[in-house]
Write a protein that holds these residues in place. Structure first.
Motif, PDB file in Angstrom:
ATOM      1  N   LYS A  46      34.158  38.238  24.649  1.00 43.45           N
ATOM      2  CA  LYS A  46      35.045  39.136  25.397  1.00 43.45           C
ATOM      3  C   LYS A  46      36.044  38.364  26.252  1.00 43.45           C
ATOM      4  N   TRP A  69      42.397  37.500  24.440  1.00 43.41           N
ATOM      5  CA  TRP A  69      42.528  38.652  25.352  1.00 43.41           C
ATOM      6  C   TRP A  69      43.181  38.255  26.672  1.00 43.41           C
ATOM      7  N   ASN A  83      44.397  42.553  27.720  1.00 45.37           N
ATOM      8  CA  ASN A  83      42.979  42.772  28.019  1.00 45.37           C
ATOM      9  C   ASN A  83      42.432  44.057  27.396  1.00 45.37           C
ATOM     10  N   THR A  84      41.217  44.380  27.826  1.00 48.21           N
ATOM     11  CA  THR A  84      40.596  45.645  27.441  1.00 48.21           C
ATOM     12  C   THR A  84      40.914  46.672  28.519  1.00 48.21           C
ATOM     13  N   ARG A 119      41.923  49.946  24.599  1.00 45.60           N
ATOM     14  CA  ARG A 119      40.905  49.102  23.952  1.00 45.60           C
ATOM     15  C   ARG A 119      39.592  49.282  24.687  1.00 45.60           C
ATOM     16  N   ILE A 135      36.785  46.843  24.300  1.00 46.05           N
ATOM     17  CA  ILE A 135      36.234  45.646  23.656  1.00 46.05           C
ATOM     18  C   ILE A 135      34.732  45.522  23.884  1.00 46.05           C
TER      19      ILE A 135
END
Lengths: 140, 317
Positions: free
Chosen positions: B123, B128, B135-136, B176, B178
């Motif tokens: 992650k 990312w 990013n998420t 997202r 993730i």
């Protein structure tokens, strides 16, 4: 091998031209409801020891009292799938619908979490290695 | 001379150019409109990038044959790698135009390298970071694809699908989640298995088939592996049929294409089914037209060997 068509460099004009040419076919595809729509029947057939077996499966799903319009299918190995979540397969229709609610948050606004029933949870994907357990989100 | 497709984590220029090119295509509007494609709501022009989102949905809604709900013109059948190769090449050509750089090669994300890390490190992979894909989040808040309502040039999702699988117009940030749907990306052991899996494809030419194509697509195991697992692991906008909304879609598929190229390097440029296969496989046979929207169609036979057009910096997958 160099493909001749690959040499055609696209421009906004060429793109618009081809979109116009393909528009009627694209519209027809985009309007298409999956075969059978909500309540679609999946028919699985096999022969065993000279016996012909036909299994017909239909899912009728309500979410918050409203019918879910997606066509849910089931494979020969019993895994449940839905075209709206095309990269996943589920061993439980309940887990599939939980995922649908997660993937389409605009269609299913969050409700206040209650301590609803958890029976019926089968951990379709969550019980498998490599997949996280999804929290059971129960709503009243 | 063939262009070279690089690993996005090892090429800072490719990283910057990919993000720049995507945002340019997001803001390049053709005369195609939502109305002309039957997308409900007011008639709005569709950007070049968003036409890729629509094209993916059209291919996915083209059932092959129409008597079933599983195999479509781009997935769950033999054509999966070939159709996506066609799509990637079209994006690459458009990025080259937008960037005014005919040598630009679409980058790939070697997700199996990240998959060998611990789940928490996966992650935190550099992909990312704010200088890569961001990013998420729902919506994401860092990187080149952040939605800023006050800036009409900023990245945004304009077309997505509802839970009934119908396209609709929206105006929102990219989502997202993730690691929420799967704990880990595919690993090197998975890509190694893929390269050893032969033949290319087998009857019944669907999600239950043996062979390389079905393993690469990700249906061969439960839970899903390879390409499918990457969609599930990234989550958010990578899950519905409008998954090209996330620019990571193309990095994933470029790596899928690289694995296919490595497989063909090892096992030969073979493809089945041939043209004499059942009409039920129309759209998947060697010389059938691939589903197209923004260009002339091509055929699987025409994309089996692209080495004169592009190569990869490495075929070690």
């Amino acid at each position: 091998m160099k493909h001749k068509k690959d040499l055609e460099r696209p421009t906004p004009e060429s793109i618009a031209h081809y979109v116009q040419r393909n528009a009627s076919k694209a519209r027809a595809c985009l309007k298409m409801k999956m075969r059978g729509g909500a309540g679609a029947e999946t028919v699985r057939e096999t022969d065993y020891k000279g016996h012909s077996i036909v299994v017909r499966t239909t899912y009728r799903v309500d979410i918050d009292g409203r019918p879910f319009m997606g066509a849910i299918g089931v494979s020969n190995s019993g895994e449940v799938h839905y075209h709206g979540v095309p990269n996943m397969k589920f061993s439980s229709a309940l887990d599939l619908i939980r995922t649908v609610i997660d993937v389409f948050p605009d269609d299913f606004k969050k409700k206040r979490s209650g301590g609803g029933k958890t029976s019926g949870r089968t951990n379709g994907m969550s019980g498998m290695p490599g997949m996280m357990k999804r929290r059971a989100k129960q709503t009243r | 001379m063939a262009i070279i497709r690089p690993n996005i984590l090892k090429d800072a220029v490719a990283r910057q150019k990919y993000a720049q090119g995507v945002n340019l295509l997001k803001n390049e509007f053709t005369t195609s409109t939502t109305q002309s494609l039957g997308i409900p709501g007011p008639s709005n022009p569709i950007s070049t990038y968003d036409l890729f989102v629509v094209w993916h949905q059209v291919a996915m809604m083209t059932m092959t044959p129409t008597s079933q709900n599983e195999r479509n013109a781009a997935h769950s059948g033999p054509v999966f790698p070939a159709w996506h190769r066609f799509m990637l090449r079209q994006l690459e050509l458009n990025l080259q135009r937008a960037l005014q750089d005919p040598a630009f090669g679409l980058p790939y994300w070697d997700w199996a390298a990240d998959g060998d890390l611990t789940p928490s490190k996966q992650k935190k992979s550099k992909i990312w970071a704010a200088d890569c894909m961001g990013n998420t989040g729902s919506p994401i808040s860092k990187g080149p694809f952040v939605f800023k309502a006050s800036n009409p040039q900023s990245f945004r999702v304009r077309i997505d699908a509802d839970s009934s699988n119908q396209l609709r117009q929206v105006n929102r940030g990219l989502r997202r989640a993730i690691g929420a749907g799967a704990t880990t990306l595919p690993r090197r052991s998975d890509t190694s298995t893929a390269l050893k899996t032969t033949p290319y494809d087998l009857p019944p030419w669907d999600r239950s088939s043996g062979g390389f194509r079905n393993f690469l697509e990700g249906w061969a195991q439960n839970p899903v592996v390879m390409h499918n697992r990457v969609h599930v692991w990234v989550g958010g906008d990578m899950l519905p049929p409008t998954s090209p909304n996330d620019p990571v879609f193309f990095l994933n598929h470029c790596n899928v294409d690289r694995i296919w190229e490595a497989w063909m390097n090892k096992n030969g440029r073979t493809y089945v089914p041939l043209d004499n296969a059942s009409i039920d496989l129309k759209g998947h046979r060697l010389h059938d037209d691939l589903s197209s929207l923004i260009s002339p169609p091509t055929q699987p036979a025409a994309v089996l060997n692209m080495t004169a057009t592009y190569t990869y910096d490495t075929l070690l997958v």
